[in-house]
Motif scaffolding. Structure first.
Motif, PDB file in Angstrom:
ATOM      1  N   ARG A 277     -14.576  20.004   4.945  1.00  0.00           N
ATOM      2  CA  ARG A 277     -15.394  19.184   4.059  1.00  0.00           C
ATOM      3  C   ARG A 277     -15.159  19.569   2.596  1.00  0.00           C
ATOM      4  N   ALA A 278     -15.499  18.642   1.698  1.00  0.00           N
ATOM      5  CA  ALA A 278     -15.406  18.928   0.266  1.00  0.00           C
ATOM      6  C   ALA A 278     -16.550  19.845  -0.151  1.00  0.00           C
ATOM      7  N   ARG A 279     -16.345  20.559  -1.243  1.00  0.00           N
ATOM      8  CA  ARG A 279     -17.397  21.409  -1.794  1.00  0.00           C
ATOM      9  C   ARG A 279     -18.088  20.644  -2.926  1.00  0.00           C
ATOM     10  N   LEU A 280     -19.389  20.498  -2.827  1.00  0.00           N
ATOM     11  CA  LEU A 280     -20.166  19.699  -3.767  1.00  0.00           C
ATOM     12  C   LEU A 280     -21.244  20.571  -4.402  1.00  0.00           C
ATOM     13  N   THR A 281     -21.281  20.619  -5.732  1.00  0.00           N
ATOM     14  CA  THR A 281     -22.248  21.432  -6.454  1.00  0.00           C
ATOM     15  C   THR A 281     -23.067  20.546  -7.383  1.00  0.00           C
ATOM     16  N   GLY A 282     -24.391  20.653  -7.308  1.00  0.00           N
ATOM     17  CA  GLY A 282     -25.252  19.913  -8.213  1.00  0.00           C
ATOM     18  C   GLY A 282     -25.302  20.590  -9.569  1.00  0.00           C
ATOM     19  N   THR A 323     -15.036  19.720  -5.358  1.00  0.00           N
ATOM     20  CA  THR A 323     -13.683  20.161  -5.021  1.00  0.00           C
ATOM     21  C   THR A 323     -13.285  19.516  -3.696  1.00  0.00           C
ATOM     22  N   VAL A 324     -12.198  18.747  -3.709  1.00  0.00           N
ATOM     23  CA  VAL A 324     -11.710  18.075  -2.504  1.00  0.00           C
ATOM     24  C   VAL A 324     -10.507  18.854  -1.979  1.00  0.00           C
ATOM     25  N   GLN A 389      -2.722  20.591  -3.037  1.00  0.00           N
ATOM     26  CA  GLN A 389      -3.586  21.464  -3.826  1.00  0.00           C
ATOM     27  C   GLN A 389      -4.991  20.871  -3.914  1.00  0.00           C
ATOM     28  N   PRO A 390      -6.021  21.691  -4.067  1.00  0.00           N
ATOM     29  CA  PRO A 390      -7.380  21.153  -4.225  1.00  0.00           C
ATOM     30  C   PRO A 390      -7.478  20.283  -5.486  1.00  0.00           C
ATOM     31  N   PHE A 391      -8.389  19.320  -5.442  1.00  0.00           N
ATOM     32  CA  PHE A 391      -8.682  18.507  -6.623  1.00  0.00           C
ATOM     33  C   PHE A 391     -10.112  18.790  -7.066  1.00  0.00           C
TER      34      PHE A 391
END
Length: 462
Positions: A277-282, A323-324, A389-391
């Motif tokens: 999964r992508a990493r998502l930060t508020g 981050t994808v 690579q991560p985006f």
């Protein structure tokens, strides 16, 4: 650094997307010519009042052109700029504008550093920012200076909001602790050591506002639609470390309270990231734009209200850092089939920081890289990282009504080429079969509850 502005709008009522690209390194798109004596300042986008959806291409061009008459937004409006500060200069150091003075504005500014290093001189302690830093200024005093030997490039999203103690249209020169203040210049207040300098600053600011009004080209020159947006010239490196920096008033004398959170710390993310999964930060946001001045306690108080909803109500804003992972869609997980084509009841300003991502769209795919600024006007898209690579990108979501799809009116309906699931707090998903559309509705509900319970807005409190 190459910086591009990419705008997406509905071409017609079928969901096909109209995409246009402007190279913002082109001097013709700049407000000021830059060079040895002044910064390069370019108007990106903005509004006096956030427009409703859907927005066809002609609608977008009309509201963009309206910005020419008002380079500084009224209360509750927004303006976005990209600026390049030459080495050894302050942001506004020029013979025409004595902007090197310490100043504050009647605005909450979200600043995204793209390249180089800049020092915000502040009462209470200087702040040095570099590529990857996101700074939120809550109407505090600052003087931006580039002390390095290289240009500094950044994006500034300015949200104009009332200040209780300084009316917008009430110019005055008044004595304050340590000097004099020139106030009321459409929300700008300048600090000077003498009343004569304060009066001179007020007069110079009027000249600068007129210059902005005459010279600015919002969103660059008018362009034609493109069939596909490929990756631009590669920009060197990525930010690596990413920080969230917030300022607030520490006292009534203008001293600034500054706090820093390292967003590379996994403990501040909504989702843990990894291969699945992508990493998502508020980062930040509001349900209603707060008024100034804001103490540190005020800032922390309104930040904590964000826990009530991962998505803003109409007129609100949410900002995320995402981050994808390589070879993945943004929301490709076993729990959520977010890899489907979808749209939201939002205008999104997306800023690429590191890597490469493709927005698959009906009409023209967009490939974005560091330095690209993408404005999505509620259009269909599917974000996919096709690289190894991560985006990493920032997404500023401004929630606005959609005339043809009420927010709380869930329904499954057939459209050209498939089925859509609508009304999921502003999310509309497109699928080939009715069964898949219904499954997305159920999964989205689960994801919303997860985000509401897990998210830590702006990092941990200290």
């Amino acid at each position: 650094m190459r910086v591009r502005l990419i705008t997406a709008a509905d071409e017609d009522e079928t969901g096909r997307v109209s995409t246009r690209v402007v190279d913002l390194t082109d001097p013709d798109a700049a407000t000021q010519p830059g060079g040895a004596s002044r910064s390069l300042l370019t108007g990106l986008w903005g509004w006096d009042r956030i427009p409703p959806l859907p927005q066809l291409r002609e609608d977008v061009e009309a509201y963009r052109n309206a910005l020419r008459d008002a380079p500084l937004a009224p209360y509750d409006g927004m303006r976005a700029f990209v600026a390049v500060v030459p080495p050894g200069m302050g942001l506004n150091d020029a013979t025409e504008v004595s902007g090197g003075a310490m100043h504050r504005t009647d605005s909450i500014d979200i600043i995204v550093a793209l390249e180089g290093e800049l020092v915000f001189e502040q009462p209470g302690g200087d702040l040095t920012i570099t590529a990857g830093d996101t700074v939120i200024l809550h109407g505090t005093y600052h003087r931006p200076v580039n002390r390095s030997g290289k240009p500094f490039t950044f994006v500034d999203l300015q949200f104009s909001t009332p200040r209780k103690d300084t009316p917008w249209h009430e110019p005055a020169v008044e004595e304050v602790p340590g000097g004099w203040l020139a106030t009321g210049n459409e929300g700008h207040a300048f600090f000077a050591e003498t009343p004569e300098k304060a009066e001179a600053l007020a007069a110079v600011r009027e000249t600068w506002r007129a210059q902005l009004r005459d010279e600015i080209t919002w969103g660059g020159p008018t362009t034609s639609d493109v069939s596909e947006v490929g990756a631009g010239d590669a920009n060197p490196g990525g930010p690596g470390r990413i920080r969230l920096i917030t300022t607030a008033d520490a006292d009534e004398d203008g001293t600034v309270s500054t706090r820093i959170v390292d967003l590379t710390d996994p403990s501040v993310s909504t989702q843990p990231g990894g291969p699945g999964r992508a990493r998502l930060t508020g980062l930040w946001g509001w349900d209603e734009l707060p008024t100034l001045p804001l103490s540190r306690a005020d800032v922390e108080r309104y930040r904590t209200t964000l826990a009530k909803g991962a998505y803003a109500p109409y007129g609100g804003m949410r900002a995320y850092l995402t981050t994808v992972p390589p070879r993945m869609g943004m929301n490709d997980t076993t729990e959520l089939s977010g890899g489907s084509m979808h749209r939201t009841d939002t205008i999104d300003i997306v800023i690429g920081l590191e890597g490469e991502l493709v927005f698959e769209q009906p009409g023209a795919d967009i490939t974005i890289t560091p330095g690209d600024i993408v404005i999505l006007h509620g259009t269909y898209h599917r974000p996919v990282n096709r690289s190894d690579q991560p985006f990493v990108f920032l997404d500023f979501q401004y929630t606005t009504p959609r005339k043809d799809t009420p927010w709380y009116d869930p329904q499954i309906r057939e459209v050209e080429g498939g089925w859509i699931s609508t009304g999921n707090e502003g999310f509309t998903f497109f699928e080939e079969t009715r069964e898949k559309a219904e499954a997305l509705t159920a999964l989205r509900e689960k994801w919303r509850e997860q985000a509401k319970s897990e998210i830590t807005w702006g990092g941990p409190r200290d």
